[in-house]
Write a protein that holds these residues in place. Structure first.
Motif, PDB file in Angstrom:
ATOM      1  N   GLN A  24       0.833  -1.187   0.000  1.00  0.00           N
ATOM      2  CA  GLN A  24       0.000   0.000   0.000  1.00  0.00           C
ATOM      3  C   GLN A  24       0.874   1.246   0.000  1.00  0.00           C
ATOM      4  O   GLN A  24       2.044   1.196   0.389  1.00  0.00           O
ATOM      5  N   GLY A  25       0.289   2.336  -0.450  1.00  0.00           N
ATOM      6  CA  GLY A  25       0.982   3.614  -0.436  1.00  0.00           C
ATOM      7  C   GLY A  25      -0.016   4.746  -0.433  1.00  0.00           C
ATOM      8  O   GLY A  25      -1.164   4.584  -0.880  1.00  0.00           O
ATOM      9  N   GLU A  26       0.397   5.882   0.077  1.00  0.00           N
ATOM     10  CA  GLU A  26      -0.435   7.077   0.059  1.00  0.00           C
ATOM     11  C   GLU A  26       0.436   8.290  -0.246  1.00  0.00           C
ATOM     12  O   GLU A  26       1.605   8.348   0.134  1.00  0.00           O
ATOM     13  N   PHE A  27      -0.171   9.241  -0.931  1.00  0.00           N
ATOM     14  CA  PHE A  27       0.463  10.519  -1.218  1.00  0.00           C
ATOM     15  C   PHE A  27      -0.457  11.588  -0.660  1.00  0.00           C
ATOM     16  O   PHE A  27      -1.626  11.690  -1.064  1.00  0.00           O
ATOM     17  N   SER A  28       0.039  12.365   0.296  1.00  0.00           N
ATOM     18  CA  SER A  28      -0.803  13.283   1.051  1.00  0.00           C
ATOM     19  C   SER A  28      -0.184  14.673   1.068  1.00  0.00           C
ATOM     20  O   SER A  28       1.027  14.840   0.888  1.00  0.00           O
ATOM     21  N   GLY A  29      -1.021  15.671   1.317  1.00  0.00           N
ATOM     22  CA  GLY A  29      -0.516  17.023   1.402  1.00  0.00           C
ATOM     23  C   GLY A  29      -1.465  17.944   2.121  1.00  0.00           C
ATOM     24  O   GLY A  29      -2.628  17.612   2.374  1.00  0.00           O
ATOM     25  N   ALA A  30      -0.968  19.134   2.463  1.00  0.00           N
ATOM     26  CA  ALA A  30      -1.774  20.156   3.120  1.00  0.00           C
ATOM     27  C   ALA A  30      -1.181  21.518   2.824  1.00  0.00           C
ATOM     28  O   ALA A  30       0.043  21.669   2.712  1.00  0.00           O
ATOM     29  N   THR A  31      -2.037  22.528   2.700  1.00  0.00           N
ATOM     30  CA  THR A  31      -1.614  23.914   2.568  1.00  0.00           C
ATOM     31  C   THR A  31      -2.195  24.711   3.726  1.00  0.00           C
ATOM     32  O   THR A  31      -3.325  24.464   4.158  1.00  0.00           O
ATOM     33  N   PHE A  32      -1.412  25.669   4.228  1.00  0.00           N
ATOM     34  CA  PHE A  32      -1.778  26.496   5.372  1.00  0.00           C
ATOM     35  C   PHE A  32      -1.689  27.958   4.953  1.00  0.00           C
ATOM     36  O   PHE A  32      -0.724  28.360   4.290  1.00  0.00           O
ATOM     37  N   ASP A  33      -2.664  28.774   5.387  1.00  0.00           N
ATOM     38  CA  ASP A  33      -2.667  30.191   4.999  1.00  0.00           C
ATOM     39  C   ASP A  33      -3.342  30.998   6.101  1.00  0.00           C
ATOM     40  O   ASP A  33      -4.512  30.759   6.418  1.00  0.00           O
ATOM     41  N   ASP A  34      -2.592  31.948   6.705  1.00  0.00           N
ATOM     42  CA  ASP A  34      -3.184  32.818   7.723  1.00  0.00           C
ATOM     43  C   ASP A  34      -3.290  34.272   7.255  1.00  0.00           C
ATOM     44  O   ASP A  34      -3.503  35.179   8.060  1.00  0.00           O
ATOM     45  N   GLY A  35      -3.157  34.491   5.952  1.00  0.00           N
ATOM     46  CA  GLY A  35      -3.258  35.833   5.402  1.00  0.00           C
ATOM     47  C   GLY A  35      -1.936  36.549   5.308  1.00  0.00           C
ATOM     48  O   GLY A  35      -1.779  37.466   4.496  1.00  0.00           O
ATOM     49  N   ALA A  36      -0.969  36.155   6.121  1.00  0.00           N
ATOM     50  CA  ALA A  36       0.362  36.762   6.074  1.00  0.00           C
ATOM     51  C   ALA A  36       1.437  35.745   5.747  1.00  0.00           C
ATOM     52  O   ALA A  36       2.453  36.083   5.145  1.00  0.00           O
ATOM     53  N   GLN A  37       1.221  34.496   6.159  1.00  0.00           N
ATOM     54  CA  GLN A  37       2.176  33.422   5.894  1.00  0.00           C
ATOM     55  C   GLN A  37       1.476  32.264   5.198  1.00  0.00           C
ATOM     56  O   GLN A  37       0.275  32.036   5.388  1.00  0.00           O
ATOM     57  N   ARG A  38       2.240  31.547   4.446  1.00  0.00           N
ATOM     58  CA  ARG A  38       1.752  30.347   3.788  1.00  0.00           C
ATOM     59  C   ARG A  38       2.698  29.189   4.104  1.00  0.00           C
ATOM     60  O   ARG A  38       3.904  29.381   4.241  1.00  0.00           O
ATOM     61  N   GLY A  39       2.135  28.020   4.192  1.00  0.00           N
ATOM     62  CA  GLY A  39       2.932  26.828   4.413  1.00  0.00           C
ATOM     63  C   GLY A  39       2.384  25.672   3.603  1.00  0.00           C
ATOM     64  O   GLY A  39       1.206  25.660   3.234  1.00  0.00           O
ATOM     65  N   ASN A  40       3.231  24.724   3.304  1.00  0.00           N
ATOM     66  CA  ASN A  40       2.754  23.517   2.629  1.00  0.00           C
ATOM     67  C   ASN A  40       3.537  22.320   3.132  1.00  0.00           C
ATOM     68  O   ASN A  40       4.716  22.432   3.497  1.00  0.00           O
ATOM     69  N   VAL A  41       2.854  21.204   3.155  1.00  0.00           N
ATOM     70  CA  VAL A  41       3.435  19.945   3.598  1.00  0.00           C
ATOM     71  C   VAL A  41       3.072  18.884   2.570  1.00  0.00           C
ATOM     72  O   VAL A  41       1.926  18.817   2.107  1.00  0.00           O
ATOM     73  N   MET A  42       4.037  18.054   2.214  1.00  0.00           N
ATOM     74  CA  MET A  42       3.810  16.914   1.335  1.00  0.00           C
ATOM     75  C   MET A  42       4.387  15.673   1.993  1.00  0.00           C
ATOM     76  O   MET A  42       5.466  15.732   2.605  1.00  0.00           O
ATOM     77  N   ALA A  43       3.663  14.568   1.878  1.00  0.00           N
ATOM     78  CA  ALA A  43       4.105  13.327   2.520  1.00  0.00           C
ATOM     79  C   ALA A  43       3.736  12.141   1.651  1.00  0.00           C
ATOM     80  O   ALA A  43       2.756  12.171   0.899  1.00  0.00           O
ATOM     81  N   GLY A  44       4.524  11.097   1.770  1.00  0.00           N
ATOM     82  CA  GLY A  44       4.227   9.870   1.054  1.00  0.00           C
ATOM     83  C   GLY A  44       4.913   8.693   1.709  1.00  0.00           C
ATOM     84  O   GLY A  44       5.947   8.837   2.364  1.00  0.00           O
ATOM     85  N   TYR A  45       4.294   7.520   1.578  1.00  0.00           N
ATOM     86  CA  TYR A  45       4.916   6.304   2.096  1.00  0.00           C
ATOM     87  C   TYR A  45       4.584   5.141   1.165  1.00  0.00           C
ATOM     88  O   TYR A  45       3.599   5.164   0.419  1.00  0.00           O
ATOM     89  N   GLY A  46       5.428   4.132   1.222  1.00  0.00           N
ATOM     90  CA  GLY A  46       5.176   2.869   0.565  1.00  0.00           C
ATOM     91  C   GLY A  46       5.456   1.744   1.540  1.00  0.00           C
ATOM     92  O   GLY A  46       6.472   1.776   2.252  1.00  0.00           O
ATOM     93  N   LEU A  47       4.564   0.770   1.610  1.00  0.00           N
ATOM     94  CA  LEU A  47       4.658  -0.313   2.596  1.00  0.00           C
ATOM     95  C   LEU A  47       4.370  -1.641   1.922  1.00  0.00           C
ATOM     96  O   LEU A  47       3.437  -1.739   1.108  1.00  0.00           O
ATOM     97  N   VAL A  48       5.138  -2.655   2.256  1.00  0.00           N
ATOM     98  CA  VAL A  48       4.885  -4.011   1.786  1.00  0.00           C
ATOM     99  C   VAL A  48       4.865  -4.949   2.983  1.00  0.00           C
ATOM    100  O   VAL A  48       5.636  -4.786   3.936  1.00  0.00           O
ATOM    101  N   SER A  49       3.944  -5.902   2.969  1.00  0.00           N
ATOM    102  CA  SER A  49       3.775  -6.855   4.068  1.00  0.00           C
ATOM    103  C   SER A  49       3.714  -8.271   3.502  1.00  0.00           C
ATOM    104  O   SER A  49       3.145  -8.508   2.429  1.00  0.00           O
ATOM    105  N   TRP A  50       4.302  -9.214   4.246  1.00  0.00           N
ATOM    106  CA  TRP A  50       4.308 -10.620   3.834  1.00  0.00           C
ATOM    107  C   TRP A  50       4.064 -11.511   5.040  1.00  0.00           C
ATOM    108  O   TRP A  50       4.805 -11.446   6.018  1.00  0.00           O
ATOM    109  N   PHE A  51       3.010 -12.326   4.967  1.00  0.00           N
ATOM    110  CA  PHE A  51       2.759 -13.332   5.993  1.00  0.00           C
ATOM    111  C   PHE A  51       3.567 -14.584   5.643  1.00  0.00           C
ATOM    112  O   PHE A  51       3.207 -15.336   4.731  1.00  0.00           O
ATOM    113  N   VAL A  52       4.647 -14.776   6.382  1.00  0.00           N
ATOM    114  CA  VAL A  52       5.544 -15.902   6.130  1.00  0.00           C
ATOM    115  C   VAL A  52       4.800 -17.223   6.285  1.00  0.00           C
ATOM    116  O   VAL A  52       5.091 -18.201   5.578  1.00  0.00           O
ATOM    117  N   THR A  53       3.828 -17.257   7.186  1.00  0.00           N
ATOM    118  CA  THR A  53       3.091 -18.483   7.487  1.00  0.00           C
ATOM    119  C   THR A  53       1.854 -18.663   6.614  1.00  0.00           C
ATOM    120  O   THR A  53       1.079 -19.596   6.837  1.00  0.00           O
TER     121      THR A  53
END
Length: 381
Positions: free
Chosen positions: A251-280
């Motif tokens: 599974q994987g997700e690509f996520s983000g957010a923008t922030f704005d207070d009228g004087a400053q702006r911010g942005n965040v970007m995130a992502g992950y990738g995950l693999v799982s295996w049941f040995v049994t």
């Protein structure tokens, strides 16, 4: 009130009947965690520690025409409310929920901490997800789709200092999922309006992930910070993808957010990738009604099931005054290797090895590198 409900639950369900006008079922989870750190010389070192991470008790059932759930966490210095809501189903049209409940945002966050393959969720789920908020929602499961939409306050029962209002939702698609064969796609959106963060006793609005686990407070890096008392608008989104093929899942997700207070702006970007295996040979279970992973079923061996998981997780943030160069720009990343031993479907021991790094991208320097061994003994009922 929650503790009283927990004490009375067995009495309400004592005769084993579940079709009366008033029913109750007692549930809960206990997560006992530890962490051991190998810190580099930069910054304050994280301390090896243990904690009762979660000690949840819940009572759920039916009260005449509505369903209800009361859930609280007793692990900290004070009792913290989690799900506290009533709901009513309307056949195929969907279900209305009113009260405090976990908002509908991302596969990683919606999958219960009882069922995730690693101790910690990814950075986006732990810092951007709205978590438990007071509000009202509508959820439905038409065919291969699920969708949920809610309006909510930025307050919760225990965090009433945070003021503001928000709306969000999530839609998922999983065509004819069945055991060992799942394709999942999803989208989450949220719009939040914070009132005066950082002023008049209102907490600041900051994104500060813990890259090496829940006890790695000294390794936190501030990616954005809004604390000047100006109303701040935040837009969040997350794209979801997951597949299950027999004992393998990814599974994987690509996520983000923008922030704005009228004087400053911010942005965040995130992502992950995950693999799982049941040995049994087991397979990750999927709940098509809610669009998330669920409890594993049919453990094949008397000694239990064993699962291996590997994840790469990265998050970047930047913040600037309008029309000016960045005030801050940083990133955090981590590799996590996990092993899970399921003695029963509701009892497991978890062990994670984490390699994390924080970078100040304005200075072009690594500001923290931490290795950790974390573990958990987990039981739920």
């Amino acid at each position: 009130m929650l503790a009283l409900a927990a004490c009375t639950a067995p009495a309400l369900a004592a005769d084993g009947e579940d079709d009366g006008p008033v029913t109750a079922t007692l549930g809960g989870r206990l997560h006992l965690d530890f962490a051991s750190f190998d810190n580099d010389p930069r910054g304050t070192p994280n301390k090896d520690d243990t904690e009762i991470r979660r000690a949840w008790v819940d009572v759920s059932g039916r009260f005449f025409a509505v369903d209800y759930k009361l859930e609280a966490d007793f692990s900290g210095d004070r009792v913290e409310a989690k799900d506290v809501y009533v709901s009513r189903g309307f056949g195929n049209a969907g279900k209305l929920t009113v009260g405090q409940f976990k908002q509908y945002y991302s596969l990683d966050d919606r999958t219960s901490s009882n069922y995730g393959p690693l101790l910690e969720r990814g950075n986006a789920a732990t810092t951007l997800a709205p978590l438990y908020r007071l509000g009202a929602s509508w959820q439905a499961n038409p065919g291969d789709f699920t969708w949920a939409a809610s309006i909510y306050s930025l307050e919760s029962i225990d965090a009433w200092q945070v003021k503001g209002r928000a709306a969000g939702g999530r839609v998922t698609w999983a065509p004819a999922p069945q055991a060992g064969d799942v394709l999942h796609l999803g989208l989450s959106l949220a719009r939040e309006a914070y009132d005066n963060p950082g002023a008049n006793g209102v907490p600041a609005l900051r994104i500060r992930p813990r890259p090496a686990g829940h006890l790695s407070d000294e390794s936190r890096l501030t990616l954005v910070s809004f604390a000047d008392g100006r109303d701040t608008d935040v837009d969040k989104w997350s794209l979801e993808y997951a597949q299950v093929r027999g004992p393998w899942s990814w599974q994987g997700e690509f996520s983000g957010a923008t922030f704005d207070d009228g004087a400053q702006r911010g942005n965040v970007m995130a992502g992950y990738g995950l693999v799982s295996w049941f040995v049994t040979g087991e397979t990750r279970a999927y709940d098509r009604k809610t669009g998330r992973f669920a409890r594993i079923k049919d453990i094949h061996h008397t000694a239990g099931a064993f699962e291996l998981a590997l994840r790469y997780d990265q998050m970047r943030g930047a913040q600037h005054l309008d029309g000016q160069p960045d005030l801050r720009r940083g990133s955090t990343e981590a590799w996590t290797l996990g092993g899970n031993w399921y003695l029963r479907d509701n009892l497991r021991f978890m062990l994670n090895l984490i390699e994390s790094r924080n970078r100040d991208r304005l200075a072009g320097a690594t500001v923290d590198r931490t290795r950790a061994v974390t573990g958990r003994l987990q039981f739920d009922f």
